[in-house]
Motif scaffolding. Structure first.
Motif, mmCIF file in Angstrom:
data_model
loop_
_atom_site.group_PDB
_atom_site.id
_atom_site.type_symbol
_atom_site.label_atom_id
_atom_site.label_comp_id
_atom_site.label_asym_id
_atom_site.label_seq_id
_atom_site.Cartn_x
_atom_site.Cartn_y
_atom_site.Cartn_z
ATOM 1 N N GLU A 31 0.832 -1.193 0.000
ATOM 2 C CA GLU A 31 0.000 0.000 0.000
ATOM 3 C C GLU A 31 0.874 1.255 0.000
ATOM 4 O O GLU A 31 2.003 1.237 0.496
ATOM 5 C CB GLU A 31 -0.917 0.018 1.228
ATOM 6 N N VAL A 32 0.325 2.335 -0.552
ATOM 7 C CA VAL A 32 1.059 3.603 -0.557
ATOM 8 C C VAL A 32 1.350 4.051 0.872
ATOM 9 O O VAL A 32 2.423 4.589 1.161
ATOM 10 C CB VAL A 32 0.264 4.694 -1.300
ATOM 11 N N THR A 33 0.404 3.807 1.763
ATOM 12 C CA THR A 33 0.603 4.207 3.160
ATOM 13 C C THR A 33 1.802 3.491 3.778
ATOM 14 O O THR A 33 2.499 4.052 4.630
ATOM 15 C CB THR A 33 -0.656 3.890 3.983
ATOM 16 N N GLU A 34 2.059 2.261 3.335
ATOM 17 C CA GLU A 34 3.216 1.526 3.851
ATOM 18 C C GLU A 34 4.511 2.126 3.317
ATOM 19 O O GLU A 34 5.516 2.195 4.039
ATOM 20 C CB GLU A 34 3.121 0.050 3.464
ATOM 21 N N VAL A 35 4.487 2.566 2.060
ATOM 22 C CA VAL A 35 5.658 3.253 1.505
ATOM 23 C C VAL A 35 5.945 4.512 2.312
ATOM 24 O O VAL A 35 7.089 4.795 2.679
ATOM 25 C CB VAL A 35 5.429 3.616 0.022
ATOM 26 N N ILE A 36 4.885 5.262 2.603
ATOM 27 C CA ILE A 36 5.030 6.495 3.385
ATOM 28 C C ILE A 36 5.625 6.187 4.756
ATOM 29 O O ILE A 36 6.556 6.853 5.218
ATOM 30 C CB ILE A 36 3.665 7.192 3.558
ATOM 31 N N ALA A 37 5.086 5.154 5.407
ATOM 32 C CA ALA A 37 5.521 4.821 6.766
ATOM 33 C C ALA A 37 6.979 4.376 6.809
ATOM 34 O O ALA A 37 7.709 4.701 7.748
ATOM 35 C CB ALA A 37 4.623 3.730 7.342
ATOM 36 N N GLU B 187 0.999 13.933 13.677
ATOM 37 C CA GLU B 187 0.080 14.058 12.552
ATOM 38 C C GLU B 187 0.821 14.241 11.231
ATOM 39 O O GLU B 187 0.212 14.262 10.170
ATOM 40 C CB GLU B 187 -0.859 15.258 12.770
ATOM 41 N N SER B 188 2.160 14.367 11.299
ATOM 42 C CA SER B 188 2.940 14.679 10.109
ATOM 43 C C SER B 188 2.782 13.662 8.988
ATOM 44 O O SER B 188 2.549 14.039 7.843
ATOM 45 C CB SER B 188 4.417 14.837 10.472
ATOM 46 N N PRO B 189 2.918 12.340 9.245
ATOM 47 C CA PRO B 189 2.762 11.374 8.150
ATOM 48 C C PRO B 189 1.416 11.484 7.449
ATOM 49 O O PRO B 189 1.324 11.381 6.231
ATOM 50 C CB PRO B 189 2.922 10.023 8.854
#
Length: 226
Positions: free
Chosen positions: A75-81, A91-93
């Motif tokens: 997931e894109v959220t996993e890339v971000i994390a 709240e930054s991420p």
């Protein structure tokens, strides 16, 4: 002693920010053996991948992160994390993801608008080139129906806009109707019902073909010369 402590701290911070091994593990799971192959499959530059390894993914475009996530099957959220450096703000991420997604959507909308404008411009140019044909051909067809003895050559001038448009697009004809040619299977197609023909045999063009530059669009349809 103080300098040594600072040096060790810097090394520790660099190690924490280095996501190379994490990226390699994700690549291994989908059968990608090198960063160069990852670059080719995602369309992302090597510099961008190096930025990712340094945990600076926040500087990349959302479209790049989305493509990376697709290729790595996460997931894109996993890339971000995994690849965006943590900040003191919890709240930054979330805000970074929202900002990247907003940028991606804005670029998508801009691209769609450009495609629409290009298509509209193309249609306007085509209509302008065919203006006289569009306006006069229905009247000519009606006149021909009312007068069966009307000569077909009177309609030929109406076809000039088509020739002009084809010329503008760099499209040229192969052969001329009624002309004899030496059969070339690369440029000519024997019409159905005709006997077999060999390369170089004399044939007659029944329907012209078209090329655009060096690209073949349609072969000229020919029949065997009697």
């Amino acid at each position: 002693m103080l300098r040594t402590s600072i040096f060790i701290t810097n090394l520790s911070n660099q190690a924490m920010d280095d996501r190379t091994e994490i990226l390699r593990l994700l690549m291994k799971q989908v059968g990608i053996s090198s960063f160069q192959i990852l670059s080719e499959r995602t369309g992302i530059s090597r510099r961008a991948i190096d930025t990712l390894r340094k945990r600076n993914a926040a500087t990349l475009r959302y479209a790049d992160l989305a493509k990376l996530a697709e290729v790595l099957q996460i997931e894109v959220t996993e890339v971000i994390a995994k690849f965006i450096r943590n900040s003191n703000n919890p709240e930054s991420p979330i805000s970074e993801i929202a900002a990247l997604r907003e940028e991606y959507q804005r670029l998508q909308q801009k691209l769609e608008l450009q495609k629409f404008e290009l298509r509209s411009q193309f249609e306007r140019d085509a209509i302008q080139q065919l203006e006289s044909l569009i306006l006069q051909l229905p009247s000519a067809a009606y006149a021909a129906q009312q007068n069966p003895n009307m000569l077909a050559k009177n309609i030929l001038p109406l076809l000039r806009p088509i020739d002009a448009l084809l010329q503008k697009w760099g499209i040229t004809t192969i052969g001329a109707v009624g002309k004899e040619v030496n059969f070339d299977s690369q440029k000519h197609q024997l019409m159905e019902g005709s006997d077999e023909i060999k390369e170089g045999d004399i044939a007659i063009v029944r329907y012209v073909g078209y090329m655009q530059g060096e690209k073949l669009l349609y072969r000229a349809r020919v029949s065997i010369a009697i």
